[in-house]
Structure formats: C-alpha cells, structure tokens
Design an enzyme around this catalytic site. Structure first.
Site, PDB file in Angstrom:
ATOM      1  CE1 TYR A 150      27.382  35.276  42.697  1.00 52.67           C
ATOM      2  CE2 TYR A 150      25.824  36.350  44.196  1.00 52.67           C
ATOM      3  CZ  TYR A 150      26.453  35.205  43.740  1.00 52.67           C
ATOM      4  OH  TYR A 150      26.169  33.998  44.305  1.00 52.67           O
ATOM      5  CE  LYS A 162      24.619  33.024  41.267  1.00 54.36           C
ATOM      6  NZ  LYS A 162      24.686  31.584  40.926  1.00 54.36           N
TER       7      LYS A 162
END
Ligand code: ZN
Length: 658
Positions: A555, A559
């Site tokens: 994750y 990002k």
C-alpha cells in the site's frame, strides 16, 4: 392530434373552476407539439372574495416560472379583472409599467408575476382561454404562402399578423375583437406565434385547440413530407471536445456540449443545404432566448480553434450592431445549437437541464424546417423582429431567474474513480454541489444507485481493464462533450503484512489498482483534459507516503509511486494548462476501508478509545470523507489556479509530516 380530455377525469373538479383550469392546462402541457418548456399560457375568470369579504371578479392566469405540464393552483395568480381590462385601453404602456400595474392588481402580492399575456387573457370575453405555440400551425405561418394557406384552412378563425407579444399584442387583439365579435370565431391564429381558443367551458376551449391543430397536421400530412432523412455516422469524440472548447471560450464559461446523434439528427445535419435552411430563423421568436436566432454550422472535421465558432461570434456581433441601439448591452455571442455536418445536433449549455431544453427546441425546429421546406419553403420572421424579442426585457427576465451567481464548476465535467463510497462518493457530491456534471466510476455495480441524480451519474468500470476504462471515458464525452476534472481516488488496502510475509497477490493487486490503473486512466483522459476548461487532475495519495509505518509495504509503495506519477504528470502537462495536484489524507474513518471492528482493534493497539483514536492528530480533529471531497473540489477550482505539482495533507496535522 388526440384529445386527452376525459369527462370522468374532469368530473372530479366540477364546481371548482381553478381546479378544472389546472386539469386542462396540464393536458395541453403534456404534449410537446403544443407547448414546450414554459411556453404557452392559460387562464380562467372566476368570482372570489377580497380580504374584506367583498365579491370580486378575477383572472387566474399562468404565473411566470410555471410550466403548463406541471402547473398547480398556486401557479395561477389572481388579478383584478376589471382593472386588467382597462389597461388594454391605454394608448401606450411601457414594459416596466405593465409589470408594475399587473403586480399591483394581484390579490396576493407574494404570488408569481402574471404572464406577459395577462391583458390579452383579460379582454377575451370567455371564461377559459387556452394559448399554445403549436408547431403545426406556426410552421404553416412560416411559409411564403403562409397567409393564403391559413386563410383557407381556418375560415372560422381570426388571423392576425405578427406583432410583439405583451401590451402591443393585446392592443392588436383588442382592436380586432371590437370589429368582429370573437364569439363568431373558433379561435385566433397569430402568425409566427401561436393559437388562442376560448370558451365558457374548459372542455370546449381545449378541444377547439386540438381540432385547430389537427387541421394543420392534416394539411402537413397531405401536402408535405413527414418522413425525414436518416443517417448514421461514427463520431470522433476528440472533435466534439474541440467544438465544446471553442464554444466555452465564446461564451466565456465552461459549457456542456450534448450531442444528439440519433439517425434523425444526423440525417438533418447531413443535408447538402442544411446551412441554408437551418439558418433562416426559429419556429417562433419565443425560442430565441434559449437557442439564439440561428445555429452554428460546423464542418465534419473541425480544425483546432474551430473557425466556424469564431465566425458565428463575428456574425452575432454584426447582428447586434445592425439591430441594437446604444441603450442595449450585447449578450454573449456563443451559439446554443451546433449543427455538426453528418454528426448531428449539439446543445450547448451551462447545465444538463439547459441543454435538454435547447435539444428539445432544436428537435422540433428541424422537424418544422424540413416540413416547411416540403410545403413551399421555410421562411422565418425578419431578423429585426427576432432581435426585438431576444433583447426584450420581459423575455430576458425569464432566464434571469434560472441564473444567479455561477457556481465554481458550472458547465464543467468531472470524472471520479472509486465513487461508490467514502472519499470518492463525497467528492462526486462536492463537485456536483459546485455545479459540475459528474460521473463516478466504480467496480461495484451499486455505484449506479449510489451515484445517481441530476447531472451526477454512476458507471461500472474495472479500472485495471484498459478497454473498460476507454469505454467509460468514451461514455463521458458522449454524455457531456468533454472532460475538465479527473479525480484518481480508487484504491485498495489488502492487509497489514510485513514485507517478508507479503503474498504475491497482495503486492500485485495493490500495484494494479492503486498505481498501474491510475497511469492508464491518466493516459486515457489526458487527450480530453488538453481540450478541457481550466483542466485539473487530482490524485488521492496518503499520509503514509511521507510518514510510512511498518507493515503494508504494498500500500505504502503504491501511494509513493502514485505521488511520483503525479509529480511527473505535473511537469509534463503544465504546458497544456493542466494542473496536477496530490492530497494526502489520513484517518478518514467513514470509508469502506474502515469497519467498526477494524477501528476498535486499531484503537486498542494504541490503548485508546475509538473517539481518542479518531482524533489522534495535532489539531485533535476528526476528518470526514466530506471534508476531503470539499478540499478536492476546491483544488479543482480557480482558487488553486496557480498551483500545480503540490502535495496537500488533510490529516489534522502530523508531527512526522511537518
Ligand atoms: Zn404566446
């Protein structure tokens, strides 16, 4: 034309003249071939009591802002009949004085203003007055032989030449009915304008209207062509976006460009002589405030800048110079209808509603023009009459009510991903509240119900499938003609594994959705953003980028990659005027990523209550999806016109980021 009158339906209103008036007005309003979008008006004369209990005869006449299709009793303000009739005997009456006098004769000053035709309704000696702008009859009057055709068709009607609506028309009718008792006629035909029927019975007034219109329709069927040419051409959507940009520039604000590419519309736009027949003027001058006098004719493959629109603007300025006086201020010179050769008819407007009104009028106009051509030639009123109505204060007042201060994204088109819930849904709503037409994409089919309203539409799309993305972008352009704002929000959070425990699936899926899909969406939308109005590309990152934690590497890395992608995009697209900015939210708990139990577990890990955990930031502030949506909408607005490549946190303040 079929009469929709039902004796059983009308019986429910027996003894209540106003209720009956509502009933038959709605019958008229339900047929677009009779009236469209606030056109036409009706009235009834009845006894009532004033505030002191005195008996009084009043005229209930359609109030401005009401539509016959949906009118209710409050849509008919009551005005004193005797005094209204007296106004018709004045030698002159300015628009301002007429409006003032009519308002002063209202029994309830808070009711809507009476129709500009109120005086005419007052002087016609019958209880029920019906007035429409019926296509069939007006089309016959827009013909070189119009008067001859109508005289033959309507020996039992008074036929009057065109004059300006309002006081001048009421004077004309007043003089006519003094010479000839209207009781001897079935109705009044107003050249280039419409039809009046009247009776003491609601049913007769209505059915006389239907009968008169039927005669015109039968004449057209017997003497003209009703089957219209059809065509089917594939549309280049980039060309459509280019046209939209040129029209937005001409109007000075973002415009939606809604293309009607039905076989009917394409057939008309493909006519060899469409530039001649479509530019003679509207069906009735009343339409001019919605559609302008003529459409813009646009070539099949318009080049950069679309010179046809520039020419339209120059022609409009010349039309104003030729017909306007020093007391008038020119209205915006942008077209409202574009006839795009072979491709169809485009309605330009600041909202989907404005476009749909324009599209309806354009559809009726192309029918009338083609039918008119088949029965001897289409001939509209001279330019100066149309101009006079376009610049008539009382006509412009009809539009003014819909205007008001423009919203920041009025006329713009926005696309938001991950729209089914949380930040995506809140962003769709914030952009729509700021005036944009919004399309929300999500892989969850529930998005169709979640994102559903006026100018706000949910579409199912798998962002990891290039074809699905291309199809969604095509649909956006087909719906609204262009794209100005893209919010890349869709993202997944699979689980909080440490690096050595990451499964291939977690890593690959996270990268595919959070990073690769965003690059593909950018690639599919950038060609349209280049033709957008104040275009803005927004990326939803995460506080995790600047302040990573252990666990959830996939994750966090996705990002970070997304942020870097946006920075490169900002560099690449600045020259095109496209702004690219990133927001980094944190602790937004009202999203699909956070369940109640996940929240409780996380709070427990910090030995905090859920409430304490939610406000675990420097400002001790709870951050909601709505806050994030509002920030994104503002960043897409001109407030951030000079900002690109920026990263803005929305996390309540984090000492690790600061
Ligand atoms: Zn009228």
């Amino acid at each position: 034309m079929q009469s929709l009158w039902s004796d059983a339906g009308a019986a429910a209103f027996a003894g209540d003249a106003l209720a009956l008036r509502v009933y038959s007005s709605r019958l008229l309003g339900s047929n677009e071939d009779l009236v469209m979008h606030g056109g036409g008006n009706t009235s009834v004369k009845a006894m009532t009591q004033d505030f002191f209990g005195n008996e009084l005869e009043v005229l209930y006449v359609k109030g401005s802002g009401w539509d016959l299709k949906t009118i209710e009793k409050p849509g008919f303000p009551a005005i004193r009949l005797k005094e209204t009739r007296m106004l018709a005997n004045l030698e002159t009456l300015s628009d301002t004085d007429m409006t003032k006098q009519l308002r002063s004769l209202m029994l309830d000053p808070t009711a809507p203003s009476p129709s500009v035709e109120a005086i005419l309704h007052a002087i016609l000696p019958a209880t029920f007055i019906d007035h429409t702008h019926t296509d069939a009859v007006v089309t016959l009057s827009n013909n070189p032989q119009g008067e001859a055709i109508l005289s033959k068709l309507y020996p039992d009607c008074m036929i009057l030449p065109y004059v300006m609506p309002g006081f001048i028309l009421s004077k004309q009718v007043n003089a006519a009915i003094r010479q000839n008792d209207p009781a001897n006629y079935k109705g009044i035909i107003l050249m280039h304008h419409g039809v009046f029927t009247y009776s003491d019975e609601a049913k007769t007034a209505y059915e006389d209207m239907i009968e008169l219109v039927t005669r015109a329709e039968d004449y057209v069927a017997a003497n003209g062509t009703i089957s219209l040419p059809q065509a089917q051409h594939p549309v280049d959507l980039i060309d459509l976006a280019r046209i939209r940009k040129a029209v937005s520039k001409a109007r000075g604000s973002a415009q939606l460009a809604i293309l009607d590419q039905t076989p009917d519309a394409q057939g008309y736009a493909a006519l060899e002589n469409v530039d001649h027949i479509a530019t003679r003027g509207p069906i009735t001058p009343d339409h001019v405030i919605r559609t302008k006098r003529v459409p813009a004719i646009i070539s099949t493959s318009p080049v950069e800048g679309v010179p046809e629109i520039e020419r339209y603007v120059a022609d409009y300025q010349a039309y104003f110079a030729a017909n306007g006086g020093p007391e008038l201020k020119i209205l915006d010179p942008a077209p409202r209808v574009g006839l795009w050769r072979n491709m169809g008819s485009i309605a330009f407007g600041s909202s989907a509603k404005e476009c749909s009104i324009i599209a309806d009028i354009a559809r009726h106009t192309r029918w009338a023009v083609q039918v008119g051509e088949s029965i001897g030639g289409w001939e509209a009123l001279p330019e100066k009459d149309i101009f006079e109505l376009e610049y008539w204060v009382l006509e412009q007042a009809k539009l003014g009510k819909n205007g008001g201060p423009g919203k920041p994204h009025q006329g713009k088109v926005a696309l938001v991903t991950g729209a089914n819930s949380g930040i995506g849904k809140a962003t769709c709503e914030a952009l729509a509240a700021d005036g944009a037409a919004v399309i929300g994409l999500d892989i969850n089919p529930e998005v169709i119900e979640q994102i559903n309203g006026i100018d706000i539409t949910g579409m199912v799309c798998d962002l990891t499938d290039t074809q699905s993305v291309a199809a969604a972008v095509d649909r956006v352009i087909t719906l609204y003609g262009g794209l100005d704002i893209v919010v890349c929000n869709a993202g997944i959070f699979k689980s909080g594994e440490r690096i050595e425990d990451h499964t291939e699936d977690t890593w690959n899926e996270t990268m595919a959705v959070n990073l690769t899909a965003t690059q593909r969406l950018m690639s599919a939308t950038i060609p349209y953003l280049k033709l957008g109005i104040e275009p803005s590309l927004l990326v939803v990152g995460s506080r995790n980028y600047a302040a990573p934690g252990p666990g959830a590497a996939a994750y966090s890395v996705s990002k970070a990659g997304l942020t870097q992608l946006a920075r490169v995009a900002a560099l690449e697209l600045a020259g095109e005027g496209i702004r690219v900015n990133v927001i980094h939210p944190d602790a937004v708990f009202d999203t699909a990523l956070w369940t109640e139990s996940a929240l409780a577990t996380s709070a427990a890990r910090y030995a905090m209550s859920v409430e304490e955990y939610k406000t675990k930031n420097l400002l001790s502030k709870e951050i909601s999806a709505v806050d994030v949506g509002r920030l994104l909408s503002t960043m897409a607005s001109s407030v951030f016109a000079a900002t690109t490549g920026a990263q803005i946190p929305i996390d309540g303040g984090s000492d690790r980021v600061i």
